[in-house]
Motif scaffolding. Structure first.
Motif, PDB file in Angstrom:
ATOM      1  N   PRO A 158       0.806  -1.228   0.000  1.00 29.60           N
ATOM      2  CA  PRO A 158       0.000   0.000   0.000  1.00 29.60           C
ATOM      3  C   PRO A 158       0.839   1.278   0.000  1.00 29.60           C
ATOM      4  O   PRO A 158       0.524   2.227  -0.726  1.00 29.60           O
ATOM      5  CB  PRO A 158      -0.823  -0.104   1.285  1.00 29.60           C
ATOM      6  N   ILE A 159       1.913   1.314   0.764  1.00 28.78           N
ATOM      7  CA  ILE A 159       2.750   2.512   0.791  1.00 28.78           C
ATOM      8  C   ILE A 159       3.436   2.703  -0.560  1.00 28.78           C
ATOM      9  O   ILE A 159       3.533   3.827  -1.068  1.00 28.78           O
ATOM     10  CB  ILE A 159       3.780   2.439   1.930  1.00 28.78           C
ATOM     11  N   VAL A 212       0.782   4.038  -3.033  1.00 25.92           N
ATOM     12  CA  VAL A 212       0.491   5.455  -2.789  1.00 25.92           C
ATOM     13  C   VAL A 212       1.657   6.321  -3.258  1.00 25.92           C
ATOM     14  O   VAL A 212       1.451   7.355  -3.902  1.00 25.92           O
ATOM     15  CB  VAL A 212       0.184   5.696  -1.288  1.00 25.92           C
ATOM     16  N   GLY A 222       1.355   8.993  -6.202  1.00 27.83           N
ATOM     17  CA  GLY A 222       1.700  10.357  -5.795  1.00 27.83           C
ATOM     18  C   GLY A 222       2.848  10.913  -6.632  1.00 27.83           C
ATOM     19  O   GLY A 222       2.844  12.087  -7.011  1.00 27.83           O
ATOM     20  N   ILE A 240       3.976  12.675   0.913  1.00 26.81           N
ATOM     21  CA  ILE A 240       3.036  11.612   0.560  1.00 26.81           C
ATOM     22  C   ILE A 240       3.444  10.310   1.243  1.00 26.81           C
ATOM     23  O   ILE A 240       2.616   9.608   1.820  1.00 26.81           O
ATOM     24  CB  ILE A 240       2.953  11.454  -0.973  1.00 26.81           C
ATOM     25  N   PHE A 241       4.731   9.983   1.175  1.00 26.61           N
ATOM     26  CA  PHE A 241       5.203   8.761   1.818  1.00 26.61           C
ATOM     27  C   PHE A 241       5.010   8.803   3.333  1.00 26.61           C
ATOM     28  O   PHE A 241       4.527   7.851   3.936  1.00 26.61           O
ATOM     29  CB  PHE A 241       6.685   8.518   1.506  1.00 26.61           C
ATOM     30  N   GLY A 292       2.934  10.687   5.086  1.00 31.51           N
ATOM     31  CA  GLY A 292       1.504  10.700   5.404  1.00 31.51           C
ATOM     32  C   GLY A 292       0.871   9.326   5.269  1.00 31.51           C
ATOM     33  O   GLY A 292       0.100   8.897   6.135  1.00 31.51           O
ATOM     34  N   SER A 293       1.210   8.631   4.195  1.00 37.86           N
ATOM     35  CA  SER A 293       0.638   7.296   4.019  1.00 37.86           C
ATOM     36  C   SER A 293       1.184   6.329   5.070  1.00 37.86           C
ATOM     37  O   SER A 293       0.454   5.456   5.544  1.00 37.86           O
ATOM     38  CB  SER A 293       0.900   6.774   2.611  1.00 37.86           C
ATOM     39  N   LEU A 346      -0.765   6.963   8.275  1.00 43.04           N
ATOM     40  CA  LEU A 346      -2.134   6.471   8.208  1.00 43.04           C
ATOM     41  C   LEU A 346      -2.201   4.944   8.227  1.00 43.04           C
ATOM     42  O   LEU A 346      -3.114   4.364   8.806  1.00 43.04           O
ATOM     43  CB  LEU A 346      -2.823   6.994   6.947  1.00 43.04           C
ATOM     44  N   LEU A 347      -1.233   4.297   7.590  1.00 41.03           N
ATOM     45  CA  LEU A 347      -1.262   2.844   7.461  1.00 41.03           C
ATOM     46  C   LEU A 347      -0.494   2.114   8.565  1.00 41.03           C
ATOM     47  O   LEU A 347      -0.534   0.884   8.622  1.00 41.03           O
ATOM     48  CB  LEU A 347      -0.686   2.441   6.096  1.00 41.03           C
TER      49      LEU A 347
END
Length: 89
Positions: free
Chosen positions: A23-24, A27, A31, A57-58, A60-61, A64-65
């Motif tokens: 997932p990372i 994203v 991104g 982006i990295f 933040g993801s 969140l994950l």
């Protein structure tokens, strides 16, 4: 421990790593494409404009994950360590 059991443990480790990291990476990939498209459309070639949004982006993801990733790793560890007696044979 038989060869089949060792292969199964390694397969589970690789699968967990793939599921946890994908997932990372996805994203970050999308991104990066978005940032590159914005750079192309605006003709802005500043290296900071390229690096800072991708890094955000990295990060933040990852933030969140992280709970989901930790639960995946804990589940794998519990499964592996919970059945140590089968490896002693």
């Amino acid at each position: 421990m038989t060869v089949e059991m060792a292969i199964d443990v390694i397969r589970q480790a690789f699968w967990t790593a793939l599921i946890t990291g994908a997932p990372i990476l996805a994203v970050g990939f999308f991104g990066g494409i978005l940032v590159s498209l914005v750079q192309i459309l605006t003709s802005m070639q500043d290296p900071a404009f390229n690096t800072v949004p991708r890094l955000l982006i990295f990060v933040g993801s990852a933030m969140l994950l992280l709970p989901w990733m930790a639960s995946q790793m804990i589940t794998y560890s519990e499964r592996l360590l919970g059945s140590l007696e089968r490896f002693a044979q």
